[in-house]
Scaffold this motif. Structure first.
Motif, PDB file in Angstrom:
ATOM      1  N   THR A  17       0.840  -1.201   0.000  1.00  0.00           N
ATOM      2  CA  THR A  17       0.000   0.000   0.000  1.00  0.00           C
ATOM      3  C   THR A  17       0.876   1.252   0.000  1.00  0.00           C
ATOM      4  O   THR A  17       1.666   1.460   0.924  1.00  0.00           O
ATOM      5  N   GLU A  61     -11.827   0.810   0.627  1.00  0.00           N
ATOM      6  CA  GLU A  61     -10.917  -0.075   1.356  1.00  0.00           C
ATOM      7  C   GLU A  61      -9.656   0.607   1.857  1.00  0.00           C
ATOM      8  O   GLU A  61      -9.072   0.184   2.853  1.00  0.00           O
ATOM      9  N   TYR A  62      -9.239   1.663   1.163  1.00  0.00           N
ATOM     10  CA  TYR A  62      -7.977   2.313   1.532  1.00  0.00           C
ATOM     11  C   TYR A  62      -8.204   3.817   1.703  1.00  0.00           C
ATOM     12  O   TYR A  62      -7.873   4.616   0.833  1.00  0.00           O
ATOM     13  N   ILE A  88      -4.869   6.359   1.654  1.00  0.00           N
ATOM     14  CA  ILE A  88      -4.043   6.619   0.464  1.00  0.00           C
ATOM     15  C   ILE A  88      -4.412   7.990  -0.123  1.00  0.00           C
ATOM     16  O   ILE A  88      -5.583   8.308  -0.309  1.00  0.00           O
TER      17      ILE A  88
END
Length: 219
Positions: A52, A77-78, A81
């Motif tokens: 990631t 989900e992230y 980021i």
């Protein structure tokens, strides 16, 4: 500068020449490490599960899964980021849509190396990077009051301190400048910023700013 720590950057674009150009432009920059590259949307999502990055430089028009769809999937989900869209498209509707769906910055593929680096550092330190492209797109959207999909509640109560910080955010003040203005530590300012984002359901500061302007919380 992002705590003077190494910033892991990933590049997703189906044109190798463009990926090579970005990689070379960032090769000798301080605190930057190219973590991986992907040549289509599906490949990019696979890479994300393995490593990631802090920053993802992503094109919109990619094979398999386009940038808009990929952006939605990534944000589910992230959340941490920082996503910088780098695209040949400069129409205001596309720019606004990408920012509303969770991009932290939007750059044209004609951007020089200095602006790409500046956007990376700004997104790491301040959560977003507003350039002329984004500012013009947001302003036009507000002027014409276009009907767009609403991600945020229509009414949220902010206290006086939050409203003051919100106004300073829209004036493009840094965390340090805001903390000096409101007599709070940078860490406290950051906590308040995160709380305000949670209140309106925004994933990025850009989303918070657009919510504030749309609901006339700031001029």
């Amino acid at each position: 500068m992002a705590g003077d720590r190494l910033i892991n950057v990933a590049i997703a674009d189906d044109h190798k020449i463009f990926r090579d150009g970005i990689r070379m432009s960032l090769k000798y920059r301080d605190y930057i490490k190219i973590l991986w590259e992907a040549d289509d949307g599906k490949h990019m999502l696979h890479k994300l599960k393995i490593k990631t990055p802090d920053i993802l430089l992503m094109d919109i028009q990619m094979p398999e899964i386009n940038g808009l769809h990929a952006l939605q999937l990534i944000r589910k989900e992230y959340e941490d980021i920082k996503i910088i869209i780098v695209s040949m498209y400069d129409d205001k509707e596309t720019i606004t849509k990408m920012m509303e769906y969770g991009a932290n910055a939007y750059l044209s593929k004609t951007s020089d190396a200095e602006e790409i680096y500046k956007a990376i550092i700004s997104c790491m330190n301040e959560d977003f990077y507003f350039n002329d492209l984004v500012n013009a797109a947001v302003l036009l959207k507000l002027q014409h009051r276009r009907k767009v999909r609403r991600f945020y509640p229509s009414s949220v109560n902010f206290n006086d301190k939050e409203l003051k910080i919100l106004k300073l955010i829209t004036e493009d003040k840094t965390t340090e400048e805001i903390s000096e203005n409101v007599f709070l530590s940078p860490r406290t300012v950051e906590t308040i910023r995160q709380n305000m984002k949670s209140k309106v359901g925004a994933k990025t500061i850009a989303g918070l700013v657009m919510y504030a302007m749309r609901n006339k919380l700031v001029e």
